[in-house]
Scaffold this motif. Sequence first.
Motif, PDB file in Angstrom:
ATOM      1  N   GLY A  47       0.818  -1.206   0.000  1.00  0.00           N
ATOM      2  CA  GLY A  47       0.000   0.000   0.000  1.00  0.00           C
ATOM      3  C   GLY A  47       0.851   1.253   0.000  1.00  0.00           C
ATOM      4  N   GLU A  48       0.272   2.356  -0.498  1.00  0.00           N
ATOM      5  CA  GLU A  48       0.930   3.658  -0.504  1.00  0.00           C
ATOM      6  C   GLU A  48      -0.044   4.687   0.064  1.00  0.00           C
ATOM      7  OE1 GLU A  48       2.803   4.762  -4.219  1.00  0.00           O
ATOM      8  OE2 GLU A  48       2.961   2.655  -4.821  1.00  0.00           O
ATOM      9  N   ALA A  49       0.466   5.552   0.932  1.00  0.00           N
ATOM     10  CA  ALA A  49      -0.369   6.553   1.592  1.00  0.00           C
ATOM     11  C   ALA A  49       0.184   7.942   1.352  1.00  0.00           C
ATOM     12  CB  ALA A  49      -0.433   6.271   3.096  1.00  0.00           C
ATOM     13  N   ALA A  50      -0.716   8.904   1.116  1.00  0.00           N
ATOM     14  CA  ALA A  50      -0.314  10.284   0.863  1.00  0.00           C
ATOM     15  C   ALA A  50      -0.430  11.167   2.102  1.00  0.00           C
ATOM     16  CB  ALA A  50      -1.161  10.869  -0.264  1.00  0.00           C
ATOM     17  N   ASP A  51      -0.971  10.633   3.201  1.00  0.00           N
ATOM     18  CA  ASP A  51      -1.041  11.385   4.448  1.00  0.00           C
ATOM     19  C   ASP A  51      -1.112  10.405   5.615  1.00  0.00           C
ATOM     20  OD1 ASP A  51      -3.896  10.744   5.116  1.00  0.00           O
ATOM     21  OD2 ASP A  51      -4.318  11.983   3.360  1.00  0.00           O
ATOM     22  N   GLY A  52      -1.045  10.939   6.821  1.00  0.00           N
ATOM     23  CA  GLY A  52      -1.005  10.078   8.000  1.00  0.00           C
ATOM     24  C   GLY A  52      -2.260   9.264   8.213  1.00  0.00           C
ATOM     25  N   GLU A  53      -3.418   9.848   7.935  1.00  0.00           N
ATOM     26  CA  GLU A  53      -4.666   9.094   8.109  1.00  0.00           C
ATOM     27  C   GLU A  53      -4.712   7.889   7.168  1.00  0.00           C
ATOM     28  OE1 GLU A  53      -6.978   9.112  10.200  1.00  0.00           O
ATOM     29  OE2 GLU A  53      -6.965  11.050  11.205  1.00  0.00           O
ATOM     30  N   GLN A  54      -4.280   8.080   5.931  1.00  0.00           N
ATOM     31  CA  GLN A  54      -4.236   6.960   4.989  1.00  0.00           C
ATOM     32  C   GLN A  54      -3.257   5.890   5.466  1.00  0.00           C
ATOM     33  OE1 GLN A  54      -3.451   8.210   0.948  1.00  0.00           O
ATOM     34  NE2 GLN A  54      -5.178   9.628   0.897  1.00  0.00           N
ATOM     35  N   ALA A  55      -2.130   6.322   6.037  1.00  0.00           N
ATOM     36  CA  ALA A  55      -1.150   5.365   6.546  1.00  0.00           C
ATOM     37  C   ALA A  55      -1.738   4.513   7.659  1.00  0.00           C
ATOM     38  CB  ALA A  55       0.092   6.104   7.042  1.00  0.00           C
ATOM     39  N   VAL A  56      -2.471   5.145   8.562  1.00  0.00           N
ATOM     40  CA  VAL A  56      -3.100   4.401   9.658  1.00  0.00           C
ATOM     41  C   VAL A  56      -4.130   3.410   9.109  1.00  0.00           C
ATOM     42  CG1 VAL A  56      -4.553   4.574  11.708  1.00  0.00           C
ATOM     43  CG2 VAL A  56      -2.719   6.243  11.344  1.00  0.00           C
ATOM     44  N   ALA A  57      -4.966   3.893   8.185  1.00  0.00           N
ATOM     45  CA  ALA A  57      -5.999   3.026   7.610  1.00  0.00           C
ATOM     46  C   ALA A  57      -5.383   1.821   6.902  1.00  0.00           C
ATOM     47  CB  ALA A  57      -6.864   3.826   6.633  1.00  0.00           C
ATOM     48  N   LEU A  58      -4.314   2.040   6.147  1.00  0.00           N
ATOM     49  CA  LEU A  58      -3.654   0.932   5.453  1.00  0.00           C
ATOM     50  C   LEU A  58      -3.018  -0.035   6.443  1.00  0.00           C
ATOM     51  CD1 LEU A  58      -1.970   2.685   2.393  1.00  0.00           C
ATOM     52  CD2 LEU A  58      -3.573   0.768   2.297  1.00  0.00           C
ATOM     53  N   ALA A  59      -2.424   0.489   7.500  1.00  0.00           N
ATOM     54  CA  ALA A  59      -1.808  -0.381   8.504  1.00  0.00           C
ATOM     55  C   ALA A  59      -2.856  -1.268   9.179  1.00  0.00           C
ATOM     56  CB  ALA A  59      -1.061   0.453   9.539  1.00  0.00           C
ATOM     57  N   VAL A  60      -3.988  -0.678   9.501  1.00  0.00           N
ATOM     58  CA  VAL A  60      -5.068  -1.443  10.140  1.00  0.00           C
ATOM     59  C   VAL A  60      -5.622  -2.505   9.187  1.00  0.00           C
ATOM     60  CG1 VAL A  60      -7.420  -1.279  11.060  1.00  0.00           C
ATOM     61  CG2 VAL A  60      -5.683   0.404  11.738  1.00  0.00           C
ATOM     62  N   ALA A  61      -5.742  -2.153   7.913  1.00  0.00           N
ATOM     63  CA  ALA A  61      -6.316  -3.085   6.929  1.00  0.00           C
ATOM     64  C   ALA A  61      -5.339  -4.181   6.515  1.00  0.00           C
ATOM     65  CB  ALA A  61      -6.781  -2.313   5.690  1.00  0.00           C
ATOM     66  N   GLU A  62      -4.071  -3.820   6.344  1.00  0.00           N
ATOM     67  CA  GLU A  62      -3.096  -4.743   5.760  1.00  0.00           C
ATOM     68  C   GLU A  62      -2.179  -5.425   6.769  1.00  0.00           C
ATOM     69  OE1 GLU A  62      -3.011  -5.677   2.709  1.00  0.00           O
ATOM     70  OE2 GLU A  62      -4.417  -4.239   1.818  1.00  0.00           O
ATOM     71  N   HIS A  63      -2.069  -4.872   7.973  1.00  0.00           N
ATOM     72  CA  HIS A  63      -1.132  -5.394   8.979  1.00  0.00           C
ATOM     73  C   HIS A  63       0.252  -5.642   8.373  1.00  0.00           C
ATOM     74  CE1 HIS A  63      -3.780  -6.278  12.535  1.00  0.00           C
ATOM     75  NE2 HIS A  63      -4.670  -5.965  11.599  1.00  0.00           N
ATOM     76  N   PRO A  64       0.866  -4.604   7.799  1.00  0.00           N
ATOM     77  CA  PRO A  64       2.183  -4.791   7.186  1.00  0.00           C
ATOM     78  C   PRO A  64       3.250  -5.047   8.247  1.00  0.00           C
ATOM     79  CG  PRO A  64       1.674  -2.471   7.333  1.00  0.00           C
ATOM     80  CD  PRO A  64       0.429  -3.200   7.769  1.00  0.00           C
ATOM     81  N   ASP A  65       4.377  -5.551   7.811  1.00  0.00           N
ATOM     82  CA  ASP A  65       5.503  -5.722   8.731  1.00  0.00           C
ATOM     83  C   ASP A  65       6.160  -4.385   9.037  1.00  0.00           C
ATOM     84  OD1 ASP A  65       5.576  -8.726   8.798  1.00  0.00           O
ATOM     85  OD2 ASP A  65       5.865  -8.425   6.653  1.00  0.00           O
ATOM     86  N   VAL A  66       6.200  -3.505   8.029  1.00  0.00           N
ATOM     87  CA  VAL A  66       6.890  -2.220   8.172  1.00  0.00           C
ATOM     88  C   VAL A  66       6.080  -1.115   7.488  1.00  0.00           C
ATOM     89  CG1 VAL A  66       8.989  -0.906   7.620  1.00  0.00           C
ATOM     90  CG2 VAL A  66       9.170  -3.346   8.175  1.00  0.00           C
ATOM     91  N   VAL A  67       6.015   0.051   8.133  1.00  0.00           N
ATOM     92  CA  VAL A  67       5.522   1.258   7.472  1.00  0.00           C
ATOM     93  C   VAL A  67       6.704   2.209   7.338  1.00  0.00           C
ATOM     94  CG1 VAL A  67       4.027   3.276   7.586  1.00  0.00           C
ATOM     95  CG2 VAL A  67       3.166   1.055   8.330  1.00  0.00           C
ATOM     96  N   LEU A  68       7.013   2.577   6.105  1.00  0.00           N
ATOM     97  CA  LEU A  68       8.047   3.562   5.827  1.00  0.00           C
ATOM     98  C   LEU A  68       7.375   4.927   5.909  1.00  0.00           C
ATOM     99  CD1 LEU A  68      11.044   3.646   5.051  1.00  0.00           C
ATOM    100  CD2 LEU A  68      10.357   3.635   2.660  1.00  0.00           C
ATOM    101  N   MET A  69       7.710   5.707   6.946  1.00  0.00           N
ATOM    102  CA  MET A  69       6.895   6.865   7.325  1.00  0.00           C
ATOM    103  C   MET A  69       7.624   8.195   7.156  1.00  0.00           C
ATOM    104  SD  MET A  69       3.881   7.636   8.777  1.00  0.00           S
ATOM    105  CE  MET A  69       3.349   6.257   9.824  1.00  0.00           C
ATOM    106  N   ASP A  70       7.015   9.096   6.372  1.00  0.00           N
ATOM    107  CA  ASP A  70       7.473  10.481   6.330  1.00  0.00           C
ATOM    108  C   ASP A  70       6.903  11.197   7.554  1.00  0.00           C
ATOM    109  OD1 ASP A  70       8.620  12.833   5.408  1.00  0.00           O
ATOM    110  OD2 ASP A  70       6.928  13.335   4.127  1.00  0.00           O
ATOM    111  N   LEU A  71       7.538  12.279   7.989  1.00  0.00           N
ATOM    112  CA  LEU A  71       7.038  12.998   9.165  1.00  0.00           C
ATOM    113  C   LEU A  71       6.133  14.167   8.822  1.00  0.00           C
ATOM    114  CD1 LEU A  71      10.065  13.131  11.649  1.00  0.00           C
ATOM    115  CD2 LEU A  71       8.127  11.561  11.611  1.00  0.00           C
ATOM    116  N   ARG A  72       6.496  14.947   7.814  1.00  0.00           N
ATOM    117  CA  ARG A  72       5.724  16.142   7.470  1.00  0.00           C
ATOM    118  C   ARG A  72       4.692  15.788   6.414  1.00  0.00           C
ATOM    119  NH1 ARG A  72       8.964  20.514   9.370  1.00  0.00           N
ATOM    120  NH2 ARG A  72      10.014  19.660  11.202  1.00  0.00           N
ATOM    121  N   MET A  73       3.471  15.454   6.862  1.00  0.00           N
ATOM    122  CA  MET A  73       2.388  15.095   5.948  1.00  0.00           C
ATOM    123  C   MET A  73       1.112  15.816   6.366  1.00  0.00           C
ATOM    124  SD  MET A  73       2.845  11.016   5.179  1.00  0.00           S
ATOM    125  CE  MET A  73       2.672  10.528   6.907  1.00  0.00           C
ATOM    126  N   PRO A  74       0.189  16.036   5.423  1.00  0.00           N
ATOM    127  CA  PRO A  74      -1.072  16.704   5.756  1.00  0.00           C
ATOM    128  C   PRO A  74      -2.041  15.765   6.471  1.00  0.00           C
ATOM    129  CG  PRO A  74      -1.071  16.065   3.451  1.00  0.00           C
ATOM    130  CD  PRO A  74       0.300  15.733   3.982  1.00  0.00           C
TER     131      PRO A  74
END
Length: 231
Positions: A47-74
């Motif tokens: 999965g790919e996320a363009a903001d923090g909320e999308q990252a959380v939603a993808l993590a909850v849905a996909e249970h990935p091993d790793v999230v590669l996370m940017d800090l400054r996101m909308p």
Amino acid sequence: MSAERGGAGPAGAAEPVIRVVVADDQAIIRDGLATVLSLLPDIEIVGEAADGEQAVALAVAEHPDVVLMDLRMPVLDGVGATERIVREVPGTAILVLTTFADDDSILGALRAGARGYLTKDAGRAELAAAVRAVARGQSTFAPEVGALLVSSLTSVAVHPPTTPADALVGRFPQLTPREADVLSLVGDGLSNGEIAATLFVSVATVKTHINAIFAKLAVRDRAQAIALVRS
């Protein structure tokens, strides 16, 4: 969590695949990271996320091993997203990859639960090694980040922090460190816009933290929150 693919190893078993979500608000960087990592036989982009909320939603849905996370996101910044993922999907490791290597960014990410921290000038081999390391439960930091971290921790050990937010963490242990920061600024009478500017996050992120604070402290509005801080 980890799947299997690729050729068999010495014992005949396929190598475990590390499932990764890439979160970055800049499409060209996000796509580039996903492309580079997907070329590796032991990494799968789920999965790919363009903001923090999308990252959380993808993590909850996909249970990935790793999230590669940017800090400054909308919408929700990387620190806020890290806090939520660590809380809601504890099996997922957060590897921060960002332009910023200052003390506040590093400590904010680590306090939120990040397991590794790289800057965006990291090479392909360094990035791949970091993803594999955090997936195994290890911590990893770029050399310049490690130096800043040691310096910051040494300073904290010699001069323990006594900020209003630190005091609020002690009074309200149900709050995350970032929520305590926001509550402290609310108590100082700052508006959402002023808090966002102070913490270098979006106004939407501030609103998300304030809603969480109100729910955790059972207050109805800003006036009650300010009274609670000043009591």
